[in-house]
Write an enzyme that holds these catalytic residues in place. Structure first.
Site, PDB file in Angstrom:
ATOM      1  N   LEU A   1       0.954  -1.373   0.101  1.00  0.00           N
ATOM      2  CA  LEU A   1       0.118  -0.169  -0.111  1.00  0.00           C
ATOM      3  C   LEU A   1       0.927   1.062  -0.080  1.00  0.00           C
ATOM      4  CD1 LEU A   1      -2.764  -0.984   2.667  1.00  0.00           C
ATOM      5  CD2 LEU A   1      -3.022  -0.657  -0.088  1.00  0.00           C
TER       6      LEU A   1
ATOM      7  N   HIS B   1       5.889  39.041  10.416  1.00  0.00           N
ATOM      8  CA  HIS B   1       7.417  39.305  10.093  1.00  0.00           C
ATOM      9  C   HIS B   1       7.673  38.542  11.626  1.00  0.00           C
ATOM     10  CE1 HIS B   1      10.794  41.593   9.778  1.00  0.00           C
ATOM     11  NE2 HIS B   1      10.941  41.967  11.049  1.00  0.00           N
TER      12      HIS B   1
ATOM     13  N   ASP C   1       1.249   8.779 -12.616  1.00  0.00           N
ATOM     14  CA  ASP C   1       2.476   8.622 -13.070  1.00  0.00           C
ATOM     15  C   ASP C   1       2.004   7.937 -14.501  1.00  0.00           C
ATOM     16  OD1 ASP C   1       3.783   9.720 -11.202  1.00  0.00           O
ATOM     17  OD2 ASP C   1       5.376   8.094 -11.012  1.00  0.00           O
TER      18      ASP C   1
HETATM   19  C1  FAD Z   1      12.994   8.751  -4.964  1.00  0.00           C
HETATM   20  C2  FAD Z   1      11.572   9.501  -5.176  1.00  0.00           C
HETATM   21  C3  FAD Z   1      11.308  10.384  -4.846  1.00  0.00           C
HETATM   22  C4  FAD Z   1       9.986  11.140  -4.936  1.00  0.00           C
HETATM   23  N1  FAD Z   1       9.631  12.113  -4.326  1.00  0.00           N
HETATM   24  C5  FAD Z   1       8.689  12.946  -4.434  1.00  0.00           C
HETATM   25  C6  FAD Z   1       8.144  14.209  -3.697  1.00  0.00           C
HETATM   26  O1  FAD Z   1       8.815  14.565  -2.916  1.00  0.00           O
HETATM   27  N2  FAD Z   1       7.066  14.732  -4.041  1.00  0.00           N
HETATM   28  C7  FAD Z   1       6.312  14.054  -5.143  1.00  0.00           C
HETATM   29  O2  FAD Z   1       4.940  14.693  -5.344  1.00  0.00           O
HETATM   30  N3  FAD Z   1       6.578  13.007  -5.697  1.00  0.00           N
HETATM   31  C8  FAD Z   1       7.709  12.510  -5.447  1.00  0.00           C
HETATM   32  N4  FAD Z   1       8.056  11.359  -6.524  1.00  0.00           N
HETATM   33  C9  FAD Z   1       7.066  10.796  -7.283  1.00  0.00           C
HETATM   34  C10 FAD Z   1       5.905   9.926  -6.779  1.00  0.00           C
HETATM   35  O3  FAD Z   1       6.397   9.085  -5.888  1.00  0.00           O
HETATM   36  C11 FAD Z   1       5.103   9.622  -7.865  1.00  0.00           C
HETATM   37  O4  FAD Z   1       4.679  10.613  -8.509  1.00  0.00           O
HETATM   38  C12 FAD Z   1       3.700   8.942  -7.175  1.00  0.00           C
HETATM   39  O5  FAD Z   1       4.133   7.695  -6.287  1.00  0.00           O
HETATM   40  C13 FAD Z   1       2.867   8.248  -8.489  1.00  0.00           C
HETATM   41  O6  FAD Z   1       1.654   7.834  -7.938  1.00  0.00           O
HETATM   42  P1  FAD Z   1       0.976   6.708  -8.524  1.00  0.00           P
HETATM   43  O7  FAD Z   1      -0.315   6.525  -7.789  1.00  0.00           O
HETATM   44  O8  FAD Z   1       0.646   7.363  -9.870  1.00  0.00           O
HETATM   45  O9  FAD Z   1       1.914   5.535  -8.526  1.00  0.00           O
HETATM   46  P2  FAD Z   1       2.671   4.549  -7.740  1.00  0.00           P
HETATM   47  O10 FAD Z   1       2.921   5.424  -6.452  1.00  0.00           O
HETATM   48  O11 FAD Z   1       3.848   4.203  -8.400  1.00  0.00           O
HETATM   49  O12 FAD Z   1       1.791   3.328  -7.145  1.00  0.00           O
HETATM   50  C14 FAD Z   1       1.466   2.350  -8.200  1.00  0.00           C
HETATM   51  C15 FAD Z   1       1.112   1.047  -7.586  1.00  0.00           C
HETATM   52  O13 FAD Z   1       0.675   0.280  -8.568  1.00  0.00           O
HETATM   53  C16 FAD Z   1       1.015  -1.083  -8.278  1.00  0.00           C
HETATM   54  N5  FAD Z   1       0.912  -1.879  -9.384  1.00  0.00           N
HETATM   55  C17 FAD Z   1       1.533  -1.615 -10.596  1.00  0.00           C
HETATM   56  N6  FAD Z   1       1.311  -2.477 -11.565  1.00  0.00           N
HETATM   57  C18 FAD Z   1       0.327  -3.147 -10.994  1.00  0.00           C
HETATM   58  C19 FAD Z   1      -0.443  -4.375 -11.418  1.00  0.00           C
HETATM   59  N7  FAD Z   1      -0.215  -4.891 -12.523  1.00  0.00           N
HETATM   60  N8  FAD Z   1      -1.286  -4.899 -10.624  1.00  0.00           N
HETATM   61  C20 FAD Z   1      -1.487  -4.407  -9.135  1.00  0.00           C
HETATM   62  N9  FAD Z   1      -0.614  -3.444  -8.894  1.00  0.00           N
HETATM   63  C21 FAD Z   1       0.153  -2.734  -9.678  1.00  0.00           C
HETATM   64  C22 FAD Z   1       2.411  -0.728  -7.808  1.00  0.00           C
HETATM   65  O14 FAD Z   1       3.069  -1.930  -6.884  1.00  0.00           O
HETATM   66  C23 FAD Z   1       2.375   0.425  -7.038  1.00  0.00           C
HETATM   67  O15 FAD Z   1       2.023   0.104  -5.704  1.00  0.00           O
HETATM   68  C24 FAD Z   1       9.201  10.764  -5.959  1.00  0.00           C
HETATM   69  C25 FAD Z   1       9.700   9.575  -6.604  1.00  0.00           C
HETATM   70  C26 FAD Z   1      10.810   8.898  -6.253  1.00  0.00           C
HETATM   71  C27 FAD Z   1      11.105   7.719  -7.084  1.00  0.00           C
END
Ligand code: FAD
Ligand code: NAD
Length: 453
Positions: free
Chosen positions: A37, A435, A304
């Protein structure tokens, strides 16, 4: 139950927010997750990196005061204790999220999902199961990308997840790619004594940011003795057992203990069966979405995976819009307005709205005002007064705000409001700025057009 109003694939910030909202609207919801999660954000992204930066911020603060000869001595970080704390925090958040899903009656299905047709997904978990949906939300996120010659071996050539798992600071680290991941991670390890080399293919570090802001950041990092190479691509990384050889495209070589590959992300779409539902992909496999974030008539792609904006808050915001659109609560296209963004660390960058260059490229006549942090008492109090706030104006209205310097990320929400609400210089005078605060630097940049008259 095998039929749901809404099925969400991926429990990152986007998918989790979408699932919660759909259940709050009385819909039956299943959330499918193959790993943990919280997705990238909680497990390997925003949260652990900021926990590491937060835990070591005092080191940087003391350093700044020691440069002013106000203190001396040294403090040691216990890296294994920090890692333990990070893991405990992440585990506690998993528990809290799981309770919240239960409370809302959301069915959490552990396993890997693949789309079978426009109303069915198969989940390969402990058992194999098939579920039906009216609406599907794809929120599968992204993973570390690399190019030929840069493949992480997860021992010396690392990705951002590997780097969070080190037990001790490497003597030297080459960071390949100076986007947010590279810069934030380099900053953390620099605080622990690692010698930093940053190699960026673009002509400047933080290439997505305003040029003056990026150049100022570059100068400030050089003062910290970072070795920064710009305008050169890393062609190859070679694990030489005791070290990593970083070979640049012009043949130059740098030898380091570890290398971080931070050259961007790739979408988690392979194996999802998107072709079975008529979903189109673009570029490296990002899901194509229409103006409502739809990838097919009853399928949305958020966060993403659609490649629009790779930020956690953008994923969450898109998740909300997708659900409201699916439930007929809005018919409006997705139009997020200014999306705030920051690069965190000892020297921070924040931005809301457009840069001056982006506005000029749109054919607009742009004026720019600035305020230096040197004149700000809070920056001075922290002994970190380099940096600036910059405002881009079109027709007397704020269209973009950006800043670089210590604590700059704290300005981002106010900056977002200024851009979204189309502030003028006069609006700044309608508000009282406490301030002394860093916010006053924002105010000073904003009232500059009035002061100049
Ligand atoms: C090192 C690092 C630092 C970051 N820092 C920041 C920050 O400070 N601020 C910020 O805004 N963003 C930051 N980001 C970016 C941020 O983490 C992502 O933009 C965000 O997590 C995207 O959310 P999401 O819900 O699209 O996907 P994700 O968080 O990638 O979640 C996708 C989920 O889908 C699951 N999944 C994938 N395929 C399947 C499947 N076929 N079946 C079931 N489950 C699946 C994965 O296991 C995962 O849990 C950072 C990223 C990294 C790598
Ligand atoms: N604070 C935050 O909000 C935060 C923090 C971390 C990550 N993120 C998100 O995660 C995403 C990924 O971050 P990222 O930093 O990996 O990607 P990025 O795309 O922002 O930066 C990658 C950099 O690597 C450079 N590069 C590519 N190939 C190279 C090579 N061979 N040699 C040298 N340089 C090379 C690129 O020019 C680019 O500047 C970003 O889009 C960002 O939005 C956000």
């Amino acid at each position: 139950m095998s039929h749901f109003d809404i099925i969400v694939i991926g429990a990152g910030p986007g998918g989790y927010a979408a699932a919660l909202l759909a259940s709050q609207r009385g819909k039956t919801v299943a959330l499918i997750e193959k790993q943990n999660l919280g997705g990238t954000c909680l497990n390997w992204g925003c949260i652990p990196t900021k926990l590491y930066l937060g835990a070591t911020a005092h080191l940087e603060g003391l350093h700044a005061q020691s440069r002013l000869r106000l203190c001396s001595g040294s403090v040691q970080m216990d890296m294994s204790a920090l890692k333990k704390r990070k893991n405990a925090f992440v585990a506690a958040t998993h528990k809290a999220m799981s309770c919240c899903l239960d409370k809302h009656g959301i069915v959490l299905v552990q396993g890997q999902a693949a789309i079978l047709d426009k109303n069915t997904v198969r989940i390969d978990g402990e058992t194999e199961q098939t579920l039906n949906f009216k609406t599907l939300v794809i929120a599968t996120g992204s993973s570390t990308n690399w190019f030929a010659g840069l493949e992480p071996d997860h021992k010396r050539i690392l990705d951002s997840t590997d780097l969070l798992d080190l037990d001790a600071a490497p003597a030297s680290l080459a960071v390949i790619g100076a986007g947010a991941i590279g810069l934030e991670m380099a900053d953390f390890w620099h605080r622990l004594g690692t010698t930093i080399h940053v190699i960026e293919a673009a002509p400047r570090i933080a290439p997505a940011e305003d040029e003056e802001i990026a150049q100022t950041l570059h100068g400030m990092l050089k003062r910290k003795k970072w070795n920064i190479v710009t305008g050169k691509r890393v062609a190859e990384l070679v694990n030489e057992d005791e070290s990593v050889l970083v070979r640049l495209e012009d043949g130059a070589e740098i030898r380091v203990e570890k290398a971080l590959v931070a050259v961007g992300r790739k979408p988690n779409t392979p194996g999802l069966g998107l072709e079975n539902a008529g979903v189109a992909l673009t570029g490296a496999g990002w899901v194509t979405t229409d103006e409502f974030l739809r990838a097919a008539p009853n399928i949305y792609a958020i966060g993403d995976v659609n490649g629009r904006t790779l930020l956690a808050h953008a994923a969450e915001h898109q998740g909300r819009h997708a659900i409201l659109h699916a439930l007929g609560e809005t018919a409006a296209p997705y139009a997020p307005g200014p999306i705030p963004g920051c690069i965190y660390g000892s020297i921070e960058v924040m931005r809301a709205g457009h840069t001056a260059a982006e506005l000029t490229a749109q054919g607009k006549t742009v004026t720019v005002t600035r305020a230096n942090l040197g004149a700000n008492p809070i920056s001075q109090a922290h002994g970190q007064a380099l940096g600036l706030v910059k405002v881009a104006w079109v027709d007397g209205v704020v269209r973009g705000v950006t800043a670089v310097g210590h604590g700059a990320s704290h300005l981002v929400t106010l900056a977002e409001i200024m851009v979204r609400d189309r502030w003028t210089a006069h609006t700044a005078h309608e508000h009282i700025f406490a301030h002394p605060t860093l916010d006053e630097a924002l105010r000073d940049a904003l009232i500059a057009p009035l002061e100049d008259k």
